[in-house]
Design a protein around this motif. Sequence first.
Motif, PDB file in Angstrom:
ATOM      1  N   LYS A   2      10.267  -0.098   4.464  1.00 30.03           N
ATOM      2  CA  LYS A   2       8.906   0.164   3.996  1.00 30.03           C
ATOM      3  C   LYS A   2       8.411  -0.887   3.018  1.00 30.03           C
ATOM      4  O   LYS A   2       7.238  -1.220   3.025  1.00 30.03           O
ATOM      5  CB  LYS A   2       8.816   1.555   3.384  1.00 30.03           C
ATOM      6  CG  LYS A   2       8.952   2.627   4.432  1.00 30.03           C
ATOM      7  CD  LYS A   2       8.783   3.986   3.853  1.00 30.03           C
ATOM      8  CE  LYS A   2       9.194   4.984   4.881  1.00 30.03           C
ATOM      9  NZ  LYS A   2       8.274   5.954   5.253  1.00 30.03           N
ATOM     10  N   GLN A   3       9.280  -1.395   2.156  1.00 30.60           N
ATOM     11  CA  GLN A   3       8.859  -2.417   1.200  1.00 30.60           C
ATOM     12  C   GLN A   3       8.364  -3.651   1.946  1.00 30.60           C
ATOM     13  O   GLN A   3       7.360  -4.242   1.576  1.00 30.60           O
ATOM     14  CB  GLN A   3      10.006  -2.779   0.259  1.00 30.60           C
ATOM     15  CG  GLN A   3       9.596  -3.753  -0.826  1.00 30.60           C
ATOM     16  CD  GLN A   3      10.728  -4.050  -1.783  1.00 30.60           C
ATOM     17  OE1 GLN A   3      11.874  -3.668  -1.561  1.00 30.60           O
ATOM     18  NE2 GLN A   3      10.429  -4.732  -2.854  1.00 30.60           N
ATOM     19  N   ASN A   4       9.044  -4.032   3.009  1.00 34.49           N
ATOM     20  CA  ASN A   4       8.627  -5.173   3.809  1.00 34.49           C
ATOM     21  C   ASN A   4       7.274  -4.893   4.452  1.00 34.49           C
ATOM     22  O   ASN A   4       6.428  -5.780   4.547  1.00 34.49           O
ATOM     23  CB  ASN A   4       9.684  -5.496   4.872  1.00 34.49           C
ATOM     24  CG  ASN A   4       9.429  -6.821   5.546  1.00 34.49           C
ATOM     25  OD1 ASN A   4       8.994  -7.772   4.910  1.00 34.49           O
ATOM     26  ND2 ASN A   4       9.680  -6.872   6.834  1.00 34.49           N
ATOM     27  N   LYS A   5       7.033  -3.658   4.895  1.00 33.54           N
ATOM     28  CA  LYS A   5       5.762  -3.291   5.497  1.00 33.54           C
ATOM     29  C   LYS A   5       4.636  -3.438   4.475  1.00 33.54           C
ATOM     30  O   LYS A   5       3.568  -3.951   4.798  1.00 33.54           O
ATOM     31  CB  LYS A   5       5.835  -1.859   6.018  1.00 33.54           C
ATOM     32  CG  LYS A   5       4.619  -1.423   6.783  1.00 33.54           C
ATOM     33  CD  LYS A   5       4.827  -0.034   7.359  1.00 33.54           C
ATOM     34  CE  LYS A   5       3.581   0.408   8.092  1.00 33.54           C
ATOM     35  NZ  LYS A   5       3.741   1.765   8.645  1.00 33.54           N
ATOM     36  N   LEU A   6       4.864  -2.994   3.249  1.00 30.79           N
ATOM     37  CA  LEU A   6       3.872  -3.134   2.184  1.00 30.79           C
ATOM     38  C   LEU A   6       3.610  -4.614   1.906  1.00 30.79           C
ATOM     39  O   LEU A   6       2.459  -5.031   1.781  1.00 30.79           O
ATOM     40  CB  LEU A   6       4.349  -2.420   0.915  1.00 30.79           C
ATOM     41  CG  LEU A   6       3.428  -2.503  -0.296  1.00 30.79           C
ATOM     42  CD1 LEU A   6       2.065  -1.907   0.005  1.00 30.79           C
ATOM     43  CD2 LEU A   6       4.068  -1.788  -1.479  1.00 30.79           C
ATOM     44  N   VAL A  10      -0.054  -6.481   2.286  1.00 30.35           N
ATOM     45  CA  VAL A  10      -0.702  -7.243   1.212  1.00 30.35           C
ATOM     46  C   VAL A  10      -0.935  -8.677   1.660  1.00 30.35           C
ATOM     47  O   VAL A  10      -2.015  -9.240   1.453  1.00 30.35           O
ATOM     48  CB  VAL A  10       0.139  -7.198  -0.086  1.00 30.35           C
ATOM     49  CG1 VAL A  10      -0.419  -8.145  -1.138  1.00 30.35           C
ATOM     50  CG2 VAL A  10       0.200  -5.777  -0.630  1.00 30.35           C
ATOM     51  N   ARG A  11       0.060  -9.252   2.294  1.00 32.00           N
ATOM     52  CA  ARG A  11      -0.069 -10.638   2.767  1.00 32.00           C
ATOM     53  C   ARG A  11      -1.230 -10.780   3.754  1.00 32.00           C
ATOM     54  O   ARG A  11      -2.056 -11.684   3.641  1.00 32.00           O
ATOM     55  CB  ARG A  11       1.243 -11.097   3.405  1.00 32.00           C
ATOM     56  CG  ARG A  11       1.206 -12.523   3.875  1.00 32.00           C
ATOM     57  CD  ARG A  11       2.541 -12.950   4.475  1.00 32.00           C
ATOM     58  NE  ARG A  11       2.463 -14.315   4.877  1.00 32.00           N
ATOM     59  CZ  ARG A  11       2.676 -15.365   4.089  1.00 32.00           C
ATOM     60  NH1 ARG A  11       2.992 -15.183   2.831  1.00 32.00           N
ATOM     61  NH2 ARG A  11       2.570 -16.593   4.536  1.00 32.00           N
ATOM     62  N   ALA A  12      -1.308  -9.875   4.730  1.00 32.15           N
ATOM     63  CA  ALA A  12      -2.379  -9.934   5.728  1.00 32.15           C
ATOM     64  C   ALA A  12      -3.746  -9.746   5.063  1.00 32.15           C
ATOM     65  O   ALA A  12      -4.712 -10.445   5.411  1.00 32.15           O
ATOM     66  CB  ALA A  12      -2.157  -8.870   6.796  1.00 32.15           C
TER      67      ALA A  12
END
Length: 78
Positions: A2-6, A10-12
């Motif tokens: 989930k941290q990677n998804k967040l 944010v990056r996108a």
Amino acid sequence: MKQNKLHECVRASMEDFFRDLNGTDPDNLHEMLVKAVEKPLLEVVMEQAQHNQSRAAQWLGLNRNTLRKKLLEHKLID
């Protein structure tokens, strides 16, 4: 994870933001991003903590007084 998804979300969003600027330089970018993320973070954490400021502060790694100040700044409490 989930941290990677967040992170990717944010990056996108930041890439979209810069694309929308169309070459214009941003101003106060860090402050803008912190304000944009902080309010929904506080809203969700307070809800999950059943509005218990001590518990929410602990989860956030903040002093309770600091949390209270941020809640007041974002008009989440009176």
